[in-house]
Design an enzyme around this catalytic site. Structure first.
Site: not given
Ligand code: GAR
Length: 188
Positions: A12, A14, A104
């Site tokens: 989480g 982001n 992504h």
């Molecule tokens: C992020 O790097 C996002 O870009 C990726 O998962 C991570 C989540 O991090 N998303 C994908 O791979 C979607 N296919 P977070 O939970 O710390 O935000």
């Protein structure tokens, strides 16, 4: 006020960055964070941020309409996928045409598709000795990691990079650009 809901599956970072970015906004409100893994750390972050967070199961997403009902009750205008790892259900796509945004951690169309998420992406990029990677922010359709691209940003890679150092570079790009691109897009 434009209301957004954030969907997340894990850590989480982001979700937190987006929430902090819009905390003082009088135009965009992060109304809620929805997560689909009971132990997702994003729930803890939401608590610290004072944003309502709700767990919904696979059934709630794909069978009984609970998530859709909740989005309706909360008067959500845009749905943001921030590390959300399931395909978006058809009823949500129908209710939010071109109003669902995903990030992504690669330069799509490369390194996308089912199973390509988080660390798996970075491992594949490093294994292929790529010279660059980056982020793609795009509108969501009924396929994994497809849909119109809104924005891409790149980072360069050296022979010393590992999946972990690449992940750090990607997180910096996500932090620098994702909230801003959301703002630009939802405000039209
Ligand atoms: C992020 O790097 C996002 O870009 C990726 O998962 C991570 C989540 O991090 N998303 C994908 O791979 C979607 N296919 P977070 O939970 O710390 O935000």
């Amino acid at each position: 006020m434009i209301n957004i809901a954030i969907l997340a599956s894990g850590n989480g970072t982001n979700a937190q960055q987006i929430s902090e970015y819009f905390a003082g906004s009088d135009k965009v409100c992060v109304k809620c964070i929805i997560y689909n893994r009971k132990d997702a750390y994003v729930a803890e972050r939401a608590k610290n941020l004072g944003i309502p967070a709700h767990y919904f199961s696979r059934k709630d997403f794909y069978e009984n309409g609970s998530v859709m009902q909740y989005l309706k009750e909360q008067q959500i205008d845009w749905v943001i996928l921030a590390g959300f790892l399931w395909l978006v259900p058809d009823d949500m796509l129908a209710a939010y045409p071109d109003h669902i945004i995903n990030i992504h951690p690669a330069l799509l169309p490369n390194y996308g598709g089912k199973g390509m998420y988080g660390h798996h992406v970075h491992e594949a990029v490093i294994a292929n000795h790529e010279k660059e990677s980056g982020i793609t922010i795009h509108i969501v359709d009924n396929r994994y990691d497809c849909g119109t691209t809104l924005f891409q940003a790149k980072c360069t890679l050296t022979d010393e990079d590992t999946p972990d150092t690449l992940a750090e570079k990607i997180h910096l790009l996500e932090k620098a650009y994702f909230p801003m691109v959301i703002e630009k897009t939802v405000l039209g």
